[in-house]
Design a protein around this motif. Sequence first.
Motif, PDB file in Angstrom:
ATOM      1  N   ASN A 273     -47.496  25.650   6.858  1.00  0.00           N
ATOM      2  CA  ASN A 273     -46.953  24.356   7.262  1.00  0.00           C
ATOM      3  C   ASN A 273     -47.683  23.900   8.517  1.00  0.00           C
ATOM      4  O   ASN A 273     -47.651  24.582   9.543  1.00  0.00           O
ATOM      5  CB  ASN A 273     -45.451  24.495   7.539  1.00  0.00           C
ATOM      6  CG  ASN A 273     -44.803  23.173   7.914  1.00  0.00           C
ATOM      7  OD1 ASN A 273     -45.336  22.103   7.634  1.00  0.00           O
ATOM      8  ND2 ASN A 273     -43.643  23.242   8.551  1.00  0.00           N
ATOM      9  N   THR A 274     -48.361  22.736   8.437  1.00  0.00           N
ATOM     10  CA  THR A 274     -49.144  22.280   9.579  1.00  0.00           C
ATOM     11  C   THR A 274     -49.152  20.759   9.668  1.00  0.00           C
ATOM     12  O   THR A 274     -48.696  20.059   8.749  1.00  0.00           O
ATOM     13  CB  THR A 274     -50.597  22.803   9.474  1.00  0.00           C
ATOM     14  OG1 THR A 274     -51.276  22.567  10.716  1.00  0.00           O
ATOM     15  CG2 THR A 274     -51.350  22.108   8.346  1.00  0.00           C
ATOM     16  N   HIS A 275     -49.669  20.253  10.776  1.00  0.00           N
ATOM     17  CA  HIS A 275     -49.830  18.820  11.002  1.00  0.00           C
ATOM     18  C   HIS A 275     -51.187  18.630  11.675  1.00  0.00           C
ATOM     19  O   HIS A 275     -51.323  18.835  12.882  1.00  0.00           O
ATOM     20  CB  HIS A 275     -48.702  18.289  11.889  1.00  0.00           C
ATOM     21  CG  HIS A 275     -48.710  16.802  12.056  1.00  0.00           C
ATOM     22  ND1 HIS A 275     -47.842  16.150  12.911  1.00  0.00           N
ATOM     23  CD2 HIS A 275     -49.480  15.833  11.488  1.00  0.00           C
ATOM     24  CE1 HIS A 275     -48.071  14.853  12.864  1.00  0.00           C
ATOM     25  NE2 HIS A 275     -49.073  14.637  12.011  1.00  0.00           N
ATOM     26  N   LEU A 276     -52.178  18.247  10.880  1.00  0.00           N
ATOM     27  CA  LEU A 276     -53.543  18.157  11.396  1.00  0.00           C
ATOM     28  C   LEU A 276     -53.706  16.986  12.352  1.00  0.00           C
ATOM     29  O   LEU A 276     -52.909  16.047  12.360  1.00  0.00           O
ATOM     30  CB  LEU A 276     -54.532  18.042  10.236  1.00  0.00           C
ATOM     31  CG  LEU A 276     -54.540  19.197   9.224  1.00  0.00           C
ATOM     32  CD1 LEU A 276     -55.665  19.013   8.213  1.00  0.00           C
ATOM     33  CD2 LEU A 276     -54.659  20.552   9.923  1.00  0.00           C
ATOM     34  N   PHE A 277     -54.792  17.037  13.133  1.00  0.00           N
ATOM     35  CA  PHE A 277     -55.079  16.028  14.156  1.00  0.00           C
ATOM     36  C   PHE A 277     -55.044  14.627  13.549  1.00  0.00           C
ATOM     37  O   PHE A 277     -55.576  14.389  12.475  1.00  0.00           O
ATOM     38  CB  PHE A 277     -56.439  16.317  14.774  1.00  0.00           C
ATOM     39  CG  PHE A 277     -56.774  15.471  15.963  1.00  0.00           C
ATOM     40  CD1 PHE A 277     -55.890  15.326  17.013  1.00  0.00           C
ATOM     41  CD2 PHE A 277     -57.998  14.806  16.042  1.00  0.00           C
ATOM     42  CE1 PHE A 277     -56.195  14.542  18.118  1.00  0.00           C
ATOM     43  CE2 PHE A 277     -58.317  14.036  17.135  1.00  0.00           C
ATOM     44  CZ  PHE A 277     -57.419  13.893  18.180  1.00  0.00           C
ATOM     45  N   PHE A 278     -54.449  13.687  14.274  1.00  0.00           N
ATOM     46  CA  PHE A 278     -54.103  12.394  13.699  1.00  0.00           C
ATOM     47  C   PHE A 278     -55.198  11.335  13.728  1.00  0.00           C
ATOM     48  O   PHE A 278     -55.202  10.413  12.912  1.00  0.00           O
ATOM     49  CB  PHE A 278     -52.886  11.824  14.445  1.00  0.00           C
ATOM     50  CG  PHE A 278     -53.227  11.320  15.827  1.00  0.00           C
ATOM     51  CD1 PHE A 278     -53.499   9.980  16.037  1.00  0.00           C
ATOM     52  CD2 PHE A 278     -53.298  12.192  16.912  1.00  0.00           C
ATOM     53  CE1 PHE A 278     -53.829   9.512  17.309  1.00  0.00           C
ATOM     54  CE2 PHE A 278     -53.627  11.732  18.167  1.00  0.00           C
ATOM     55  CZ  PHE A 278     -53.894  10.389  18.374  1.00  0.00           C
ATOM     56  N   HIS A 279     -56.153  11.380  14.668  1.00  0.00           N
ATOM     57  CA  HIS A 279     -57.011  10.229  14.950  1.00  0.00           C
ATOM     58  C   HIS A 279     -57.779   9.788  13.708  1.00  0.00           C
ATOM     59  O   HIS A 279     -58.382  10.614  13.012  1.00  0.00           O
ATOM     60  CB  HIS A 279     -57.995  10.566  16.072  1.00  0.00           C
ATOM     61  CG  HIS A 279     -58.576   9.357  16.730  1.00  0.00           C
ATOM     62  ND1 HIS A 279     -59.541   8.565  16.125  1.00  0.00           N
ATOM     63  CD2 HIS A 279     -58.322   8.774  17.931  1.00  0.00           C
ATOM     64  CE1 HIS A 279     -59.861   7.581  16.923  1.00  0.00           C
ATOM     65  NE2 HIS A 279     -59.122   7.681  18.020  1.00  0.00           N
ATOM     66  N   PRO A 280     -57.793   8.481  13.409  1.00  0.00           N
ATOM     67  CA  PRO A 280     -58.476   7.997  12.189  1.00  0.00           C
ATOM     68  C   PRO A 280     -59.979   8.267  12.171  1.00  0.00           C
ATOM     69  O   PRO A 280     -60.581   8.309  11.088  1.00  0.00           O
ATOM     70  CB  PRO A 280     -58.180   6.487  12.196  1.00  0.00           C
ATOM     71  CG  PRO A 280     -57.794   6.163  13.610  1.00  0.00           C
ATOM     72  CD  PRO A 280     -57.114   7.380  14.128  1.00  0.00           C
TER      73      PRO A 280
END
Length: 332
Positions: A273-280
């Motif tokens: 379960n992860t949330h990768l870096f957001f920047h477009p």
Amino acid sequence: RSLKLAVVGHPQVGSPIVAVHDTEFSHYLEHQWETVEKNKSAQTITKIVSEDAIYMPTESEIGKMLKLTITPIGRDELRGVSMSYIHKHVISDGETPEILKFRENYVPLNLPCFRVASYNILADRYCDSDFSAKYLYPFCPRKWLNLSYRIQIVIKELLAYKCDVICLQECDKKSFDNVLKHVFKAYGFNGLFKSKCGASAEGSASFFNESKFLIESEKDFNFKDEIGNMEVFKQVYKRFPHLFQILTKNLTTICQITILKQKETSIQIIIANTHLFFHPDAAHIRTIQMVCLTDQIKKIKEKIEGEGFECGVIICGDMNSVPQSSVQYLKG
């Protein structure tokens, strides 16, 4: 004896309410839920509505207050001193989104089949500011952005899916500690939480149906601690030293990895379960993070299989990526 009692969550129609309590020397607790209201003569009218550990308000109780009394019972059936709590908010209709009605068609699954949900529930820090209300979510009434309201809707939706594994991203630690772990525990789930690096108040949370799974071990890691040591990226770091700085010093990305064992089959399952870096404009960073994640999972899987166990892998999370991206390709 009872030491502490509180009721978590705003009481809303159709949303489960549980108590947070602390007792000593008790074998079990008796619960008594009551509605409280004033009649036209200003007399207080109470009505017992449940004796279960968890309560779900109904439409007929809108506008009434909710009272809970717990009584600790010892192993010798000796009754301790009762403690009561009256919620400061009256029961509301909750204005439940219409889309939740479509979730009613979900039914529980029996092993070896099971259902998994992955959900970014939007951390409070990203929606409680004037900037968020004015520019990010101008279409949404401010009261609906309030965490105490949103968390009840999130719980209601997640329970409606009748899942066996739930992975959350942007989960506030206070939501996990004060609400989520207590509610899902009452529904038979074991919950784990992993904060992002640094002083972040949010992170990832995972819940597992205790009737179907045993937690074998946890292998959580911080990306910045692992990425810098990967041989495959040595030349990239040499050419772009600023990228190495970003990946190993600046980013707070984490991965929550839990190894489960199905009770009926003894098959082990790696849940990531992860949330990768957001920047477009940071697809390259997300790709490196996903390579790191799959590398960590590969090592864990090989170890489990080397010990003679059958092993499966499920990767959950907010990847901040589109289906055609390299991240989704690596995810499988």
